[in-house]
Enzyme design. Structure first.
Site, PDB file in Angstrom:
ATOM      1  NE  ARG A  58      35.728  78.444  25.258  1.00  0.00           N
ATOM      2  CZ  ARG A  58      34.900  79.414  25.627  1.00  0.00           C
ATOM      3  NH1 ARG A  58      35.356  80.626  25.861  1.00  0.00           N
ATOM      4  NH2 ARG A  58      33.611  79.198  25.743  1.00  0.00           N
TER       5      ARG A  58
ATOM      6  CG  ASN B 237      35.716  78.925  21.637  1.00  0.00           C
ATOM      7  OD1 ASN B 237      36.473  77.997  21.857  1.00  0.00           O
ATOM      8  ND2 ASN B 237      34.461  78.905  22.039  1.00  0.00           N
TER       9      ASN B 237
END
Length: 109
Positions: A37, A56
């Site tokens: 990320r 996520n």
């Protein structure tokens, strides 16, 4: 396999001739717990003109939402598929749409 062309969006994005788009991509593979990320955010900021987030999911995927000029969203998608990403990307599924707005920056969620 030929990738579908993103749909046109109404209104200017980052300048004349720049169609705005919304890309939602679900990235599968070993993409959690490896900084995926954070690298995605850094890539979105490096491309410039993108707003959205990466987060996520419980099933192990990472969801990436990016809004901005269509060509820049496409560059992020290409990076997700073929770039030097952390972990191991096994596949990416994408949906193109019109922007919804509401993002101040590109965030990690």
């Amino acid at each position: 396999m030929q990738r579908p062309t993103p749909p046109a969006a109404d209104g200017p994005a980052d300048g004349p001739g720049q169609d705005a788009a919304r890309l939602t991509a679900w990235v599968r593979g070993q993409v959690q717990g490896v900084g995926f990320r954070w690298y995605t955010r850094a890539q979105a900021l490096a491309i410039g003109g993108l707003r959205g987030f990466a987060r996520n999911h419980r099933d192990g995927r990472v969801e990436v939402v990016a809004e901005g000029p269509r060509d820049r969203c496409a560059r992020l998608l290409d990076w997700l598929r073929t770039g030097d990403t952390p972990g191991r990307v096994e596949g990416v599924t994408e949906i193109w749409d019109t922007p919804r707005g509401g993002y101040a920056d590109f965030d990690i969620r």
